[in-house]
Design a protein around this motif. Structure first.
Motif, short mmCIF file in Angstrom:
data_model
loop_
_atom_site.label_atom_id
_atom_site.label_comp_id
_atom_site.label_asym_id
_atom_site.label_seq_id
_atom_site.Cartn_x
_atom_site.Cartn_y
_atom_site.Cartn_z
N GLY A 123 0.80 -1.21 0.00
CA GLY A 123 0.00 0.00 0.00
C GLY A 123 0.84 1.27 0.00
O GLY A 123 0.42 2.30 0.50
N THR A 124 2.04 1.19 -0.59
CA THR A 124 2.95 2.33 -0.57
C THR A 124 3.11 3.02 -1.92
O THR A 124 3.70 4.10 -1.98
N HIS A 125 2.63 2.39 -3.00
CA HIS A 125 2.73 2.99 -4.34
C HIS A 125 1.55 2.57 -5.19
O HIS A 125 1.08 1.43 -5.11
N VAL A 126 1.11 3.49 -6.03
CA VAL A 126 0.07 3.18 -7.01
C VAL A 126 0.73 2.41 -8.15
O VAL A 126 1.76 2.85 -8.69
N THR A 127 0.17 1.25 -8.49
CA THR A 127 0.74 0.44 -9.56
C THR A 127 -0.15 0.37 -10.80
O THR A 127 0.33 0.08 -11.89
N ARG A 128 -1.45 0.62 -10.63
CA ARG A 128 -2.37 0.55 -11.76
C ARG A 128 -3.49 1.58 -11.60
O ARG A 128 -3.95 1.81 -10.48
N ILE A 129 -3.92 2.11 -12.74
CA ILE A 129 -5.12 2.93 -12.78
C ILE A 129 -5.94 2.40 -13.94
O ILE A 129 -5.48 2.38 -15.08
N ASP A 130 -7.15 1.93 -13.66
CA ASP A 130 -8.02 1.40 -14.70
C ASP A 130 -9.39 2.07 -14.59
O ASP A 130 -10.21 1.71 -13.76
N GLY A 148 3.46 11.71 -13.99
CA GLY A 148 4.85 11.26 -13.98
C GLY A 148 5.36 10.94 -12.58
O GLY A 148 6.37 10.25 -12.43
N ASN A 149 4.65 11.41 -11.56
CA ASN A 149 5.04 11.12 -10.18
C ASN A 149 4.63 9.72 -9.73
O ASN A 149 5.01 9.28 -8.65
N LEU A 150 3.86 9.03 -10.57
CA LEU A 150 3.45 7.65 -10.25
C LEU A 150 4.54 6.72 -10.77
O LEU A 150 4.39 6.05 -11.79
N THR A 151 5.64 6.68 -10.06
CA THR A 151 6.85 6.01 -10.53
C THR A 151 6.74 4.48 -10.59
O THR A 151 7.54 3.84 -11.27
N GLU A 152 5.77 3.90 -9.91
CA GLU A 152 5.61 2.45 -9.91
C GLU A 152 4.43 2.02 -10.79
O GLU A 152 4.07 0.84 -10.80
N LEU A 153 3.86 2.95 -11.53
CA LEU A 153 2.70 2.66 -12.37
C LEU A 153 3.09 1.73 -13.51
O LEU A 153 4.01 2.00 -14.26
N SER A 154 2.40 0.60 -13.62
CA SER A 154 2.71 -0.36 -14.68
C SER A 154 1.58 -0.46 -15.70
O SER A 154 1.76 -1.00 -16.77
N LEU A 155 0.39 0.08 -15.36
CA LEU A 155 -0.73 0.06 -16.29
C LEU A 155 -1.61 1.27 -16.02
O LEU A 155 -1.87 1.62 -14.86
N ILE A 156 -2.02 1.90 -17.11
CA ILE A 156 -3.02 2.95 -17.00
C ILE A 156 -3.97 2.77 -18.17
O ILE A 156 -3.55 2.68 -19.32
N ASN A 157 -5.25 2.66 -17.87
CA ASN A 157 -6.28 2.45 -18.88
C ASN A 157 -7.35 3.51 -18.67
O ASN A 157 -8.09 3.46 -17.69
N LEU A 158 -7.40 4.45 -19.60
CA LEU A 158 -8.36 5.56 -19.50
C LEU A 158 -9.27 5.58 -20.72
O LEU A 158 -9.87 6.62 -21.01
N SER A 159 -9.35 4.48 -21.45
CA SER A 159 -10.13 4.47 -22.70
C SER A 159 -11.60 4.57 -22.45
O SER A 159 -12.11 4.31 -21.38
#
Length: 105
Positions: free
Chosen positions: A72-79, A94-105
């Motif tokens: 619970g220390t970093h955001v890894t996905r936004i869907d 860009g501050n979401l340094t551990e983000l591995s997926l972002i889906n905004l479609s």
């Protein structure tokens, strides 16, 4: 009998305490700011589902579409697929340094 009841209660409290703690995140302020900027910049109040968004600090990992690492220390996905986002994406993503997926479609 009383001893079993006390033991069952203790186990329940440990389990629910762990679940409560997992629901509360300790992500960096810069990551929280990126999420709130995303909400603001893409019409968050008009999203189809904005459950939890802009909740109190520590709740970010429970916001609809947000996934954090196991600690619970970093955001890894936004869907937020099919969620009626409109507007501009903030540079602060860009501050979401551990983000591995972002889906905004």
């Amino acid at each position: 009998m009383l001893r079993k009841s006390i033991m069952a209660t203790a186990v329940f409290l440990v389990i629910t305490g762990c679940a409560y703690q997992a629901a509360l995140a300790d992500i960096p302020a810069s990551e929280r700011n990126a999420l709130t900027d995303l909400y603001t910049g893409t019409g968050g109040p008009g999203w189809d589902n904005s459950t939890g968004w802009n909740g109190s600090p520590g709740t970010e990992c429970g916001w609809h579409g947000v996934t954090c690492d196991s600690q619970g220390t970093h955001v890894t996905r936004i869907d937020l697929d099919s969620n009626s986002l409109e507007g501009n994406l903030p540079e602060s993503l860009g501050n979401l340094t551990e983000l591995s997926l972002i889906n905004l479609s």
